[in-house]
Design a protein around this motif. Sequence first.
Motif, mmCIF file in Angstrom:
data_model
loop_
_atom_site.group_PDB
_atom_site.id
_atom_site.type_symbol
_atom_site.label_atom_id
_atom_site.label_comp_id
_atom_site.label_asym_id
_atom_site.label_seq_id
_atom_site.Cartn_x
_atom_site.Cartn_y
_atom_site.Cartn_z
ATOM 1 N N LYS A 481 -73.479 122.828 -26.929
ATOM 2 C CA LYS A 481 -74.302 122.210 -25.879
ATOM 3 C C LYS A 481 -73.582 122.396 -24.562
ATOM 4 C CE LYS A 481 -75.375 117.582 -24.375
ATOM 5 N NZ LYS A 481 -75.437 116.171 -24.748
ATOM 6 N N THR A 482 -74.234 123.028 -23.595
ATOM 7 C CA THR A 482 -73.572 123.309 -22.310
ATOM 8 C C THR A 482 -74.111 122.451 -21.165
ATOM 9 O OG1 THR A 482 -75.115 125.157 -22.023
ATOM 10 C CG2 THR A 482 -72.927 125.694 -22.865
ATOM 11 N N ALA A 483 -75.250 121.791 -21.370
ATOM 12 C CA ALA A 483 -75.784 120.923 -20.308
ATOM 13 C C ALA A 483 -76.859 120.003 -20.873
ATOM 14 C CB ALA A 483 -76.382 121.760 -19.179
ATOM 15 N N GLU A 484 -77.048 118.892 -20.167
ATOM 16 C CA GLU A 484 -78.159 117.978 -20.438
ATOM 17 C C GLU A 484 -78.735 117.617 -19.086
ATOM 18 O OE1 GLU A 484 -78.492 113.614 -22.296
ATOM 19 O OE2 GLU A 484 -77.548 115.091 -23.638
ATOM 20 N N ILE A 485 -80.010 117.959 -18.855
ATOM 21 C CA ILE A 485 -80.592 117.859 -17.514
ATOM 22 C C ILE A 485 -81.865 117.022 -17.558
ATOM 23 C CG2 ILE A 485 -81.375 119.186 -15.510
ATOM 24 C CD1 ILE A 485 -80.098 121.692 -16.849
ATOM 25 N N ASP A 486 -81.966 116.034 -16.679
ATOM 26 C CA ASP A 486 -83.213 115.284 -16.541
ATOM 27 C C ASP A 486 -84.253 116.209 -15.907
ATOM 28 O OD1 ASP A 486 -85.148 113.391 -14.847
ATOM 29 O OD2 ASP A 486 -84.291 112.224 -16.491
ATOM 30 N N ILE A 487 -85.502 116.088 -16.318
ATOM 31 C CA ILE A 487 -86.539 117.000 -15.833
ATOM 32 C C ILE A 487 -86.671 116.958 -14.307
ATOM 33 C CG2 ILE A 487 -88.476 115.375 -16.107
ATOM 34 C CD1 ILE A 487 -88.485 119.203 -16.777
ATOM 35 N N ALA A 488 -86.388 115.799 -13.706
ATOM 36 C CA ALA A 488 -86.489 115.681 -12.239
ATOM 37 C C ALA A 488 -85.491 116.609 -11.539
ATOM 38 C CB ALA A 488 -86.259 114.241 -11.815
ATOM 39 N N ASP A 489 -84.390 116.940 -12.219
ATOM 40 C CA ASP A 489 -83.351 117.787 -11.608
ATOM 41 C C ASP A 489 -83.373 119.222 -12.140
ATOM 42 O OD1 ASP A 489 -82.373 115.432 -10.372
ATOM 43 O OD2 ASP A 489 -81.336 114.911 -12.239
ATOM 44 N N ALA A 490 -84.295 119.505 -13.057
ATOM 45 C CA ALA A 490 -84.263 120.805 -13.740
ATOM 46 C C ALA A 490 -84.950 121.903 -12.926
ATOM 47 C CB ALA A 490 -84.942 120.683 -15.100
ATOM 48 N N THR A 491 -84.301 123.052 -12.872
ATOM 49 C CA THR A 491 -84.904 124.256 -12.293
ATOM 50 C C THR A 491 -84.630 125.409 -13.253
ATOM 51 O OG1 THR A 491 -82.878 124.909 -11.136
ATOM 52 C CG2 THR A 491 -84.427 123.498 -9.921
ATOM 53 N N GLN A 492 -85.370 126.488 -13.090
ATOM 54 C CA GLN A 492 -85.117 127.671 -13.919
ATOM 55 C C GLN A 492 -83.672 128.126 -13.746
ATOM 56 O OE1 GLN A 492 -87.746 130.863 -14.503
ATOM 57 N NE2 GLN A 492 -89.617 129.712 -14.103
ATOM 58 N N GLU A 493 -83.205 128.055 -12.501
ATOM 59 C CA GLU A 493 -81.843 128.528 -12.200
ATOM 60 C C GLU A 493 -80.788 127.668 -12.895
ATOM 61 O OE1 GLU A 493 -84.660 130.135 -9.510
ATOM 62 O OE2 GLU A 493 -84.239 128.011 -9.882
ATOM 63 N N SER A 494 -80.961 126.333 -12.845
ATOM 64 C CA SER A 494 -79.946 125.454 -13.456
ATOM 65 C C SER A 494 -79.932 125.626 -14.971
ATOM 66 C CB SER A 494 -80.205 123.989 -13.082
ATOM 67 O OG SER A 494 -81.448 123.545 -13.601
ATOM 68 N N ILE A 495 -81.098 125.842 -15.573
ATOM 69 C CA ILE A 495 -81.166 126.053 -17.028
ATOM 70 C C ILE A 495 -80.523 127.379 -17.403
ATOM 71 C CG2 ILE A 495 -82.715 126.380 -19.001
ATOM 72 C CD1 ILE A 495 -84.694 124.438 -17.545
ATOM 73 N N MET A 496 -80.857 128.438 -16.668
ATOM 74 C CA MET A 496 -80.309 129.761 -16.983
ATOM 75 C C MET A 496 -78.792 129.789 -16.785
ATOM 76 S SD MET A 496 -82.339 131.777 -18.374
ATOM 77 C CE MET A 496 -81.275 133.196 -18.362
ATOM 78 N N HIS A 497 -78.316 129.070 -15.775
ATOM 79 C CA HIS A 497 -76.877 129.003 -15.528
ATOM 80 C C HIS A 497 -76.173 128.396 -16.760
ATOM 81 C CE1 HIS A 497 -73.062 128.519 -13.492
ATOM 82 N NE2 HIS A 497 -73.048 127.240 -13.829
ATOM 83 N N ALA A 498 -76.731 127.284 -17.249
ATOM 84 C CA ALA A 498 -76.114 126.618 -18.410
ATOM 85 C C ALA A 498 -76.278 127.448 -19.690
ATOM 86 C CB ALA A 498 -76.751 125.247 -18.604
ATOM 87 N N ALA A 499 -77.376 128.217 -19.758
ATOM 88 C CA ALA A 499 -77.646 129.026 -20.969
ATOM 89 C C ALA A 499 -76.739 130.248 -21.059
ATOM 90 C CB ALA A 499 -79.102 129.479 -20.974
ATOM 91 N N THR A 500 -76.055 130.566 -19.979
ATOM 92 C CA THR A 500 -75.190 131.751 -19.986
ATOM 93 C C THR A 500 -73.722 131.387 -19.802
ATOM 94 O OG1 THR A 500 -75.696 132.050 -17.620
ATOM 95 C CG2 THR A 500 -76.962 133.368 -19.187
ATOM 96 N N LEU A 501 -73.413 130.077 -19.897
ATOM 97 C CA LEU A 501 -72.014 129.657 -19.786
ATOM 98 C C LEU A 501 -71.255 130.104 -21.028
ATOM 99 C CD1 LEU A 501 -72.249 125.967 -18.476
ATOM 100 C CD2 LEU A 501 -71.257 127.915 -17.279
ATOM 101 N N ARG A 502 -70.094 130.649 -20.853
ATOM 102 C CA ARG A 502 -69.281 131.080 -22.000
ATOM 103 C C ARG A 502 -68.168 130.065 -22.250
ATOM 104 N NH1 ARG A 502 -72.995 133.572 -22.843
ATOM 105 N NH2 ARG A 502 -73.326 135.795 -23.007
#
Length: 502
Positions: A481-502
């Motif tokens: 698990k690399t992030a947990e984001i409330d929908i009010a703060d979620a953007t495509q960019e923030s999700i993709m950033h967390a989805a590519t964290l190594r």
Amino acid sequence: MAENKLSNEVILTMEGIDKSFPGVHALDHVNLEVRKGEVHALMGENGAGKSTLMKVLTGIYTKDSGTITYEGKEVEFHGPKEAQEAGIVIVHQELNMMNHLTVAQNIFIGREFMKGGIIDDAKMNAESKKLFDQLGINIDPTEKMGNLTVGKQQMCEIAKAISHKAKVIIFDEPSAALTEAEIEELFKIIRDLRDQQLGIIYISHRMDEIKVITDRVTVMRDGGYVGTLITKDCTKDDIINMMVGRVIYEDPKTKSMVAPDAPVVLKVEHLNAGKMVQDVSFELHKGEILGFSGLMGAGRTETARALFGADPKESGDIYVNGKKVDIRSPKDAVALGIGYLSEDRKRYGIVVDKSVAENSTMAHLKNFVKGLFIDKRKEEDATQDYIKRLNTKTPSTDQLVVNLSGGNQQKVVLAKWLVKDCDILIFDEPTRGIDVGAKSEIYHLMNELVAQGKSIIMISSEMTEILRMSDRIVVMCEGKKTAEIDIADATQESIMHAATLR
């Protein structure tokens, strides 16, 4: 989309195609025209008749009436082999590969090169290499098919199609299981094939892809022909309105719908299950849709399967309604009120040679038993209720599930867990391979369920779906698990950033 001057040379025409099955008028005077050097989208809701039309074209089904004209001559094929020999080939959504054979052996299966009475593997390897070079892709012909990614296997299917000297290639939901990078590679190959003057029929539910890769769009609805549009001259809404006959809104959610004091119904602490589930912790609240996002292979499905008892967990604690529980099998999970809609509905969700009614009630069969027998009236009433609620297209509750379209099969799986009345539902890719109208119905149903106090974990690879449906989003990458984001703060960019964290 790169400008592509449409050719005027028609290679394939289907006119007034009609096909009926017992209780179903599957095709009602459908038209389709494909030109050389074009990518032609075939679109419609699940059950609109797209697959049936392609089966008529390739000789799997015999048409009742209408004409098929190919390369200027009227034709009627008596099976896929005959269609292939003429140059019309399907690249299927569900890949038909022999994993234990090499890539080259798969490409030429049934058409092997022989030398002195034995199979000439060297010649097959060389010919496969030529095909890959022609497509501009790097795959070792001697590699075992089972060792390749789904994306690479898809490329092998395309090479196999080309090996038949294809002039028309039908792509059936080709990107459903591909990553973004693999989709880009697929589109490059499709554009190259278009430039070589092949006619390409592209079946997909992904609206954004249609605008990127296709030149024209033919829309079907309820087995009938609605119309054909030039892609660059129409909007997404134009296509959707033709498909469903109504306007569908897909606005993202801007704030969580969950009450701040909503109780925690499921708590997972430090879950470990192999390298794809490493120290995963999260909470699910009553009335919440918790989205799980991440790239292919992030470990989302593995987490769900370990939680549901479908795969063994190595360590970690699970609490349901504040009580620590021991889930060792799906039976344990179901007894605790947890339902799991698998991403692979054919393997884990439905029994295709059983009826709609049997599939709908199988998770809660004891509720339908009267003495030694199943109460058929009660089973019929419950099944009919969910056919209506989900708008499932089936002639009757006795219809075998194998005869339904993919989207309607998905609705039967949904009905199974709704009949069971589970409080916690895990939906793994709930709308994969489902058209925009059916998606909207499933979204509406999910919102209805959480309004009733149910709680949903939704795993999805579609960013628009995650942003539209989730109250909170858990992002995973390589089993963590690399992030947990409330929908009010979620953007495509923030999700993709967390989805590519190594």
